[in-house]
Design an enzyme around this catalytic site. Structure first.
Site, PDB file in Angstrom:
ATOM      1  N   SER A 159      28.995 -75.736 -18.695  1.00  0.00           N
ATOM      2  CA  SER A 159      29.100 -76.956 -19.381  1.00  0.00           C
ATOM      3  C   SER A 159      28.307 -78.047 -18.567  1.00  0.00           C
ATOM      4  CB  SER A 159      30.688 -77.295 -19.396  1.00  0.00           C
ATOM      5  OG  SER A 159      30.766 -78.580 -20.016  1.00  0.00           O
ATOM      6  N   HIS A 186      28.429 -75.783 -23.613  1.00  0.00           N
ATOM      7  CA  HIS A 186      29.120 -77.201 -24.298  1.00  0.00           C
ATOM      8  C   HIS A 186      27.877 -78.171 -24.568  1.00  0.00           C
ATOM      9  CE1 HIS A 186      33.068 -76.459 -22.370  1.00  0.00           C
ATOM     10  NE2 HIS A 186      32.891 -75.506 -23.328  1.00  0.00           N
ATOM     11  N   ASP A 279      37.772 -74.908 -19.400  1.00  0.00           N
ATOM     12  CA  ASP A 279      37.065 -73.850 -20.397  1.00  0.00           C
ATOM     13  C   ASP A 279      36.536 -72.679 -19.759  1.00  0.00           C
ATOM     14  OD1 ASP A 279      36.946 -72.484 -22.631  1.00  0.00           O
ATOM     15  OD2 ASP A 279      35.101 -73.926 -23.429  1.00  0.00           O
TER      16      ASP A 279
END
Length: 336
Positions: A159, A186, A279
């Site tokens: 991310s 992401h 996540d």
């Protein structure tokens, strides 16, 4: 949420002010006209979120992002009027820890609320991400059987700070790397193709967007390329899906890792890189429980030590390694 705007264009600042006004909970605490001013203002009053322009006098948004994340870290979203022209700068800023990127909202259109929606949605996602908790749900895996052929897969999630981390990792792999690689980063779908092209050019490996229904192939790097989740199916092909809807970040790293746990019958390694939030932690845990090797990036080499930290906290990683050591470890695993 306390928000700061860093932009040298009065019209862009006004567009952001009008967009944020649709959500009364958002408070603009300061505005800076260049990156250097923003770095100093963050020391004096650190916001929850910065809406950062890229091209500014004195100090640009890339360097400002690097300085802020090193000195007074907070969530940063890049706001740009020309994503195609600024693609490389976008990924450089994300490499330093920017969470996401969004177009500057249009001003003066017939539906200003609709124009503001993408920005407000990003902010809502980040607000949720900062405050989320690690779940303890157990993923039930299919029994692991001895594969008829030695299928090999590296599943990588990243991310904030991910683009730069992925560049370093992929550069460390040989062109003849014998495993398939699937990346879940992401990033909004409008930037995914540019990111794949940039990673391919920077690393020397073939990097492209994953297509619906294709099977991961050795030596090919596939990047999740839509705002839907990517999954591995029972037949070994990849598919995009809107479910589960409760996963705020799309594509979700957890969703992909858990699908690998269920359906990959060969050898696999799960890698969780730099990023804010949690996540991927639970999905990495599921991969470890299945018997796969799992690796998390260490704190010292992470631009944002959120996701790897969450993985370490629930004992999801078999190994915790500095970023430069991950590629050599993958080569070792798959060339024994």
């Amino acid at each position: 949420m306390k928000i700061a705007i860093v932009n040298d264009m009065p019209m862009a600042i006004e567009a952001l002010r009008r967009a944020l006004a649709f959500e009364p909970a958002h408070q603009i605490i300061w505005v800076a006209s260049n990156g250097a001013d923003a770095v100093q203002r963050c020391v004096e009053q650190t916001p929850d979120l910065i809406l950062m322009d890229l091209i500014m006098p004195v100090m640009d948004g890339v360097e400002a992002t690097r300085r802020i994340m090193a000195e007074t870290p907070c969530a940063i979203v890049i706001v740009t009027v020309d994503r195609e022209q600024n693609m490389r700068r976008v990924f450089e800023a994300m490499g330093h820890g920017a969470l996401d990127v969004v177009d500057t909202p249009a001003i003066g259109g017939p539906n200003p609320k609709e124009a503001a929606a993408p920005l407000l949605r990003k902010i809502l996602n980040i607000d949720w991400l900062i405050g989320q908790r690690v779940g303890r749900e157990h993923v039930v895996a299919a029994p692991r059987s001895e594969p008829a052929r030695r299928d090999r897969l590296v599943a990588i999630g990243s991310s904030a700070g991910g683009p730069a981390a992925l560049e370093i990792l992929l550069k460390g792999l040989p062109v003849s790397f014998p495993a398939a690689i699937v990346l879940v980063q992401h990033v909004d779908q409008v930037f995914a193709a540019g990111m794949a092209e940039w990673l391919s050019s920077a690393s020397g490996l073939p990097v492209r967007l994953a297509k619906e229904g294709e099977t991961p192939q050795p030596g090919v790097v596939l990047l999740a390329g839509t705002n839907h989740h990517i999954r591995l199916l029972k037949d070994g092909t990849l598919a995009y899906t809107a479910e589960p809807v409760n996963e705020v970040y799309r594509p979700s790293i957890n969703v992909f890792f858990e699908s690998v746990t269920r359906y990959w019958s060969g050898e696999a390694v799960g890698v969780l890189l730099t990023g804010m939030g949690r996540d991927g932690a639970q999905g990495l845990k599921a991969m470890r429980e299945r018997g796969f090797l799992t690796i998390a990036q260490d704190q010292a080499s992470s631009a944002v030590y959120g996701m790897p930290k969450a993985a370490a906290a629930i004992d999801a990683a078999v190994e915790i390694r500095p970023l430069p050591a991950i590629a050599p470890r993958l080569v070792e695993v798959f060339t024994q």
